[in-house]
Design a protein around this motif. Structure first.
Motif, PDB file in Angstrom:
ATOM      1  N   PRO A  66     -41.927  31.724 -55.010  1.00 25.93           N
ATOM      2  CA  PRO A  66     -43.291  32.128 -55.341  1.00 25.93           C
ATOM      3  C   PRO A  66     -44.270  30.958 -55.295  1.00 25.93           C
ATOM      4  O   PRO A  66     -43.967  29.869 -55.778  1.00 25.93           O
ATOM      5  CB  PRO A  66     -43.149  32.636 -56.784  1.00 25.93           C
ATOM      6  N   SER A  67     -45.417  31.169 -54.695  1.00 22.26           N
ATOM      7  CA  SER A  67     -46.507  30.179 -54.625  1.00 22.26           C
ATOM      8  C   SER A  67     -46.035  28.832 -54.110  1.00 22.26           C
ATOM      9  O   SER A  67     -46.332  27.790 -54.679  1.00 22.26           O
ATOM     10  CB  SER A  67     -47.162  30.004 -56.010  1.00 22.26           C
ATOM     11  N   ILE A  68     -45.277  28.857 -53.019  1.00 23.20           N
ATOM     12  CA  ILE A  68     -44.831  27.613 -52.404  1.00 23.20           C
ATOM     13  C   ILE A  68     -45.160  27.656 -50.921  1.00 23.20           C
ATOM     14  O   ILE A  68     -45.482  28.711 -50.365  1.00 23.20           O
ATOM     15  CB  ILE A  68     -43.313  27.368 -52.613  1.00 23.20           C
ATOM     16  N   GLY A  69     -45.070  26.491 -50.276  1.00 24.11           N
ATOM     17  CA  GLY A  69     -45.280  26.433 -48.840  1.00 24.11           C
ATOM     18  C   GLY A  69     -46.628  26.993 -48.432  1.00 24.11           C
ATOM     19  O   GLY A  69     -47.672  26.628 -48.966  1.00 24.11           O
ATOM     20  N   ALA A  70     -46.614  27.911 -47.478  1.00 25.46           N
ATOM     21  CA  ALA A  70     -47.850  28.456 -46.917  1.00 25.46           C
ATOM     22  C   ALA A  70     -48.332  29.720 -47.623  1.00 25.46           C
ATOM     23  O   ALA A  70     -49.323  30.318 -47.193  1.00 25.46           O
ATOM     24  CB  ALA A  70     -47.638  28.753 -45.432  1.00 25.46           C
ATOM     25  N   SER A  71     -47.657  30.136 -48.688  1.00 27.12           N
ATOM     26  CA  SER A  71     -48.039  31.360 -49.390  1.00 27.12           C
ATOM     27  C   SER A  71     -49.256  31.139 -50.287  1.00 27.12           C
ATOM     28  O   SER A  71     -49.580  30.012 -50.676  1.00 27.12           O
ATOM     29  CB  SER A  71     -46.875  31.878 -50.240  1.00 27.12           C
ATOM     30  N   LEU A  79     -46.320  36.127 -62.880  1.00 27.52           N
ATOM     31  CA  LEU A  79     -45.006  36.150 -62.248  1.00 27.52           C
ATOM     32  C   LEU A  79     -44.014  36.875 -63.163  1.00 27.52           C
ATOM     33  O   LEU A  79     -43.277  36.267 -63.933  1.00 27.52           O
ATOM     34  CB  LEU A  79     -44.510  34.742 -61.935  1.00 27.52           C
ATOM     35  N   THR A  80     -43.997  38.182 -63.062  1.00 27.85           N
ATOM     36  CA  THR A  80     -43.045  39.015 -63.785  1.00 27.85           C
ATOM     37  C   THR A  80     -42.035  39.582 -62.796  1.00 27.85           C
ATOM     38  O   THR A  80     -42.258  39.545 -61.574  1.00 27.85           O
ATOM     39  CB  THR A  80     -43.763  40.175 -64.477  1.00 27.85           C
ATOM     40  N   ALA A  81     -40.956  40.124 -63.310  1.00 27.26           N
ATOM     41  CA  ALA A  81     -39.945  40.720 -62.428  1.00 27.26           C
ATOM     42  C   ALA A  81     -40.546  41.839 -61.592  1.00 27.26           C
ATOM     43  O   ALA A  81     -40.241  41.977 -60.402  1.00 27.26           O
ATOM     44  CB  ALA A  81     -38.777  41.232 -63.267  1.00 27.26           C
ATOM     45  N   GLU A  82     -41.424  42.635 -62.196  1.00 18.52           N
ATOM     46  CA  GLU A  82     -42.061  43.721 -61.464  1.00 18.52           C
ATOM     47  C   GLU A  82     -42.905  43.182 -60.323  1.00 18.52           C
ATOM     48  O   GLU A  82     -42.852  43.696 -59.194  1.00 18.52           O
ATOM     49  CB  GLU A  82     -42.919  44.551 -62.417  1.00 18.52           C
ATOM     50  N   ARG A  83     -43.698  42.130 -60.578  1.00 18.65           N
ATOM     51  CA  ARG A  83     -44.538  41.540 -59.538  1.00 18.65           C
ATOM     52  C   ARG A  83     -43.682  40.949 -58.428  1.00 18.65           C
ATOM     53  O   ARG A  83     -43.973  41.136 -57.230  1.00 18.65           O
ATOM     54  CB  ARG A  83     -45.425  40.455 -60.163  1.00 18.65           C
ATOM     55  N   VAL A  84     -42.631  40.230 -58.793  1.00 20.65           N
ATOM     56  CA  VAL A  84     -41.772  39.599 -57.790  1.00 20.65           C
ATOM     57  C   VAL A  84     -41.162  40.651 -56.869  1.00 20.65           C
ATOM     58  O   VAL A  84     -41.180  40.509 -55.635  1.00 20.65           O
ATOM     59  CB  VAL A  84     -40.672  38.769 -58.471  1.00 20.65           C
ATOM     60  N   HIS A 170     -42.699  32.896 -67.932  1.00 14.70           N
ATOM     61  CA  HIS A 170     -43.180  34.276 -67.866  1.00 14.70           C
ATOM     62  C   HIS A 170     -42.176  35.176 -67.154  1.00 14.70           C
ATOM     63  O   HIS A 170     -41.915  36.305 -67.603  1.00 14.70           O
ATOM     64  CB  HIS A 170     -44.538  34.327 -67.178  1.00 14.70           C
ATOM     65  N   TYR A 171     -41.606  34.689 -66.051  1.00 10.69           N
ATOM     66  CA  TYR A 171     -40.652  35.520 -65.324  1.00 10.69           C
ATOM     67  C   TYR A 171     -39.430  35.836 -66.181  1.00 10.69           C
ATOM     68  O   TYR A 171     -39.037  37.007 -66.329  1.00 10.69           O
ATOM     69  CB  TYR A 171     -40.206  34.841 -64.017  1.00 10.69           C
ATOM     70  N   ASN A 172     -38.829  34.819 -66.756  1.00 10.74           N
ATOM     71  CA  ASN A 172     -37.585  35.041 -67.509  1.00 10.74           C
ATOM     72  C   ASN A 172     -37.818  35.839 -68.789  1.00 10.74           C
ATOM     73  O   ASN A 172     -36.957  36.633 -69.181  1.00 10.74           O
ATOM     74  CB  ASN A 172     -36.920  33.704 -67.801  1.00 10.74           C
TER      75      ASN A 172
END
Length: 260
Positions: A66-71, A79-84, A170-172
């Protein structure tokens, strides 16, 4: 890696390798579309160690997430499980994948459990370095809380800024408080599933023990009853994902057999 594209819906950058009509396979962290530009030539053999063993048959989808490289950026608290899961399913669609296999390691492995329990689009699931039963979501969130102001250098090689590190809290927490593990595992019983880990793969993060290998080992009998195939890679720790020669052939054999 050349040929990186951006999905305008999810904001996720992605790249495809392998035959156009190949078997669809999404591989999450630690691989990514921008792997070479982030890690350079020194780690290119790691990427090649995966792709050279897969892309004769498999259409491999790598994502900057998430939110790395070219994204595009994601606010850490979003960043929740649902969003991911929503983002990854959207980028899979953008890449032309209707139903596909998912393969991830560590955080990426845990994401696979969420995808399998929230979507019927998976054909098979491969998890490395993460226990399907009793995952240490609380321990990882607590450790991230302790480290949020001074993340380790290895994390900052990938992340854009220190503030982003709080996304792991937030994710965990979203999984810890919003996911019925037992029901999810029962529901995915018929899905072909493979879990592997390094023999020495337990961690200590910010002084907090994070059991990974020991949880998989201790729950091996239950996992087999639930339809999982298991592999322990001898004499290596959580860094096993950076040694594709040790496990990719076994995973490939599982995929070939399961998707025949």
């Amino acid at each position: 890696m050349s040929g990186i594209q951006l999905d305008p819906v999810s904001g996720v950058a992605y790249a495809l390798q392998g035959p156009i009509n190949g078997e669809p396979l999404m591989i999450g962290l630690p691989l990514m579309a921008s792997f070479e530009s982030i890690f350079g030539e020194a780690l290119k053999p790691v990427l090649d160690g995966y792709l050279s063993r897969l892309t004769d048959r498999y259409r491999v989808l790598l994502v900057d997430y998430p939110s790395i490289g070219a994204s595009c950026d994601i606010a850490p608290e979003q960043l929740t499980a649902e969003r991911v899961c929503g983002d990854l399913l959207t980028v899979a669609t953008a890449a032309g994948f209707e139903r596909f296999t998912y393969w991830g390691y560590s955080w990426g492995g845990g994401v696979g459990l969420q995808l399998a329990s929230r979507s019927d689009r998976l054909k098979a699931l491969v998890i490395g370095g993460w226990p399907p039963i009793g995952g240490p979501y609380k321990e990882i969130a607590d450790a991230a809380q302790r480290k949020q102001h001074e993340p380790e250098a290895s994390s900052m090689m990938v992340l854009r800024n220190k503030a982003q590190y709080t996304q792991w809290i937030h994710y965990n927490r979203s999984v810890q408080h919003g996911w019925n593990e037992a029901a999810a595992l029962a529901a995915m019983r018929a899905l072909p599933k493979f879990v592997f880990h390094g023999e020495l793969g337990d961690l200590v993060e910010a002084g907090i023990p994070v059991p990974i290998a020991s949880l998989i080992r201790n729950n091996a009998a239950t996992l087999r009853r639930l339809g999982w195939e298991l592999m322990e890679v001898p004499a290596v720790g959580h860094e096993a994902c950076m040694k594709p020669e040790l496990f990719v052939p076994a995973v490939r054999a599982f995929l070939d057999r399961s998707l025949a």
